[in-house]
Design an enzyme around this catalytic site. Sequence first.
Site, mmCIF file in Angstrom:
data_model
loop_
_atom_site.group_PDB
_atom_site.id
_atom_site.type_symbol
_atom_site.label_atom_id
_atom_site.label_comp_id
_atom_site.label_asym_id
_atom_site.label_seq_id
_atom_site.Cartn_x
_atom_site.Cartn_y
_atom_site.Cartn_z
ATOM 1 N N LEU A 139 0.869 -1.172 0.000
ATOM 2 C CA LEU A 139 0.000 0.000 0.000
ATOM 3 C C LEU A 139 0.908 1.224 0.000
ATOM 4 C CD1 LEU A 139 -2.612 -0.982 2.769
ATOM 5 C CD2 LEU A 139 -2.905 -1.147 0.287
ATOM 6 N N ASP A 140 0.492 2.285 -0.666
ATOM 7 C CA ASP A 140 1.268 3.511 -0.642
ATOM 8 C C ASP A 140 1.413 4.013 0.795
ATOM 9 O OD1 ASP A 140 1.320 3.376 -3.377
ATOM 10 O OD2 ASP A 140 -0.340 4.782 -3.668
ATOM 11 N N ARG A 141 2.431 4.814 1.021
ATOM 12 C CA ARG A 141 2.733 5.286 2.376
ATOM 13 C C ARG A 141 1.504 5.861 3.081
ATOM 14 N NH1 ARG A 141 6.691 10.321 2.797
ATOM 15 N NH2 ARG A 141 4.861 11.218 1.784
ATOM 16 N N THR A 143 -1.750 5.481 2.195
ATOM 17 C CA THR A 143 -2.976 4.694 2.074
ATOM 18 C C THR A 143 -3.101 3.818 3.318
ATOM 19 O OG1 THR A 143 -2.898 4.674 -0.339
ATOM 20 C CG2 THR A 143 -4.180 2.944 0.712
ATOM 21 N N ARG A 238 -5.009 5.576 -7.938
ATOM 22 C CA ARG A 238 -4.807 7.021 -8.066
ATOM 23 C C ARG A 238 -4.645 7.437 -9.527
ATOM 24 N NH1 ARG A 238 0.176 7.678 -4.103
ATOM 25 N NH2 ARG A 238 -0.122 9.910 -4.506
#
Length: 321
Positions: A139-141, A143, A238
């Site tokens: 997961l992105d930082r 998210t 995104r």
Amino acid sequence: MPAAERFRRAIRVDPGLAARRLDHVLAVSIPEISRSRLQAWIASGQVRVDGSPRRSRDKVWAGEVIELEARIEPIGDCRPESIALDVVFEDEQILVVNKPAGLVVHPAAGHPDGTLQNALLHHAPNLASVPRAGIVHRLDRDTTGLLVVAKTLHAHCSLVAQLQARRVHREYCALTIGEVVAGGRIEAPIGRHPTHRTRMAVVRDGRFAATRYRVLERFRGHTLLAVELETGRTHQIRVHLTSIQFPLVGDRVYGGRPRPPKQASPALVLALQTFPRQALHAIRLGLEHPTLGTTMTWEVPMAADFADLLGLLRHESVTCS
């Protein structure tokens, strides 16, 4: 420190990867192993093509079988750190965590420590002998939400196979700028942005990517979506939502400039302008247990900051209706 374990994989070269370098084909086929590690295994003779050793730069052809049998040495460049984890489920094979905003998944440039991987190595030291400490997706930082970790090599191979076969169910809640009329499916290739190299974009020669979405709630000027991933490309949700002109609230990288609706209260205007991250939460996760064979699903509540913002939007939508 745990002892080294054996990592085995047999791959028949797909026609779509024919005439590519051996190390490239392996990197695409086994994305959970770093390319540098794969190249080291090739150089040390732990990779064979149709029974013969090859060099990293050698081309491989459709139908050839790449056999890899290597020793995974315990992770030495990522140290355990005592970082709190919100563990949703854990047994001998897998670990499911609810990741908070601000936590990077694994070390990278600019983030050498303080990551989820550091935390996992402290929580379960045996993960040092599993590729990337068992991390099979990310997961992105900023998210939040659910992420599964493999605790054994068997579980690792099982989860990677499920991800590649698109049998892992991953559902997100996403708050977009703009009023989405109806649900749909986005199929558009994603690759590195041609000029902004730290960003991803829909590009003609990118990797196949597909995202499904449906409308959960509509507000003035914003929409709450349920989003499901068919593939797992970097920044996929995104990038895809931005490509159809519905960027995420708070996403400064992909065009999520605050656009408060007309006559919004000062509180809502401030909340939208100062929301510190992309409004994206991995709310549900489903997969087949690596050894039990049963389907397991988890769901976690919305992250607090996201829930607070939705509360303001709901209040104003009711007030102005």
